[in-house]
Scaffold this motif. Structure first.
Motif, PDB file in Angstrom:
ATOM      1  N   LEU A  97      35.306  31.078  35.335  1.00 14.53           N
ATOM      2  CA  LEU A  97      35.862  31.417  34.025  1.00 14.53           C
ATOM      3  C   LEU A  97      37.381  31.243  34.012  1.00 14.53           C
ATOM      4  N   ALA A 100      38.469  27.616  34.156  1.00  9.39           N
ATOM      5  CA  ALA A 100      38.268  26.860  32.914  1.00  9.39           C
ATOM      6  C   ALA A 100      39.157  27.330  31.771  1.00  9.39           C
ATOM      7  N   TYR A 101      39.394  28.643  31.679  1.00  7.58           N
ATOM      8  CA  TYR A 101      40.055  29.192  30.488  1.00  7.58           C
ATOM      9  C   TYR A 101      41.334  29.957  30.779  1.00  7.58           C
TER      10      TYR A 101
END
Length: 274
Positions: A97, A100-101
């Motif tokens: 997570l 990616a973000y």
């Protein structure tokens, strides 16, 4: 592509994880509900040591009841292909997570850190040490974490085979006493919680990347990179990363310290060593 074979009453759909001794599948139970099935690999399925580890995993996870820990549903150590069945947790591992973000921030970060502390506290209240609280073992959906993988967990006070030079767990998130070959305790899990919370907040492992030797050296020297971590989380994480295990707060204290009141995050209560 899914396997769509059966293991006991479970229909295996897709491989969702793999380690050196086991594979985790998304599966359907007899009532069509999604579950996660951890199956020993064929090359170790008959080894007494692997079977003993799986039996221990079943025993310790069965003790834990928490909103923030994946539930144990079933397991067969004596099957031809021994397996464990757990609650399927939708979401994304924390490490993926953040990759990616980017890092978590604001109230979402503090809620996440507090709920992960509650997960660790519930594990400890059950008399269990998780021993691998790390970003790869935390599934995130929104700001809700779920702690998974009890593969190296054991009951508190059990005989341990860890010795100097043996690294068990995710090295970048291990407490210094474990690197030195000391016994795991609840304080060791608290240190790992703090390292995982720091990663969630900054997007960086707090003791850096690179060689195992270099990471372990920085852990032993207490050289944590916490730049950019906001208060009040920073103050709590610093305490939880104390070099001396006796100076770390308990996971339950941490959860209380990060409690919310009227949408304002406040540090409450007095510090109490675990």
């Amino acid at each position: 592509m899914g396997t769509h074979r059966r293991l006991g009453e479970y229909r295996l759909l897709d491989e969702i994880g793999r380690g050196s001794t086991a594979v985790v599948h998304l599966a359907l139970d007899s009532q069509g509900r999604e579950v996660a099935v951890k199956e020993l690999c064929p090359q170790v399925a008959g080894e007494p040591e692997a079977l003993a580890r799986l039996a221990r995993e079943l025993a310790v996870q069965a003790r834990v009841s928490s909103r923030y820990v994946a539930r144990l549903l079933d397991g067969r150590v004596s099957a031809d292909r021994p397996y464990v069945v757990m609650q399927y947790v939708p979401g994304c591992p924390l490490n993926e997570l953040v990759r990616a973000y980017g890092p978590l921030d604001g109230d979402r970060l503090v809620r996440f850190a507090r709920r992960l502390a509650l997960a660790v506290a519930d594990v400890h209240d059950a008399g269990v040490l998780h021993r691998d609280v790390s970003p790869g073992n935390v599934i995130v959906l929104g700001d809700r974490p779920t702690l998974i993988d009890f593969g190296i967990s054991h009951q508190a006070g059990m005989e341990q085979i860890t010795r100097r030079g043996m690294v068990v767990g995710t090295p970048a998130y291990l407490a210094p006493e474990l690197i030195e070959g000391e016994r795991a305790t609840t304080a060791s899990d608290v240190f790992s919680w703090a390292a995982a919370a720091a990663f969630a907040a900054t997007g960086r492992p707090p003791f850096g990347r690179g060689s195992l030797h270099g990471v372990c050296f920085r852990i032993l020297r207490g050289q944590a990179d916490l730049d950019g971590m906001p208060e009040p989380l920073l103050a709590v994480v610093r305490r939880a990363l104390a070099r001396d295990p006796g100076e770390r707060p308990s996971a339950r204290w941490i959860a209380g310290a990060l409690a919310q009141s009227d949408d304002t995050i406040t540090v409450r209560g007095r510090f109490a060593a675990a």
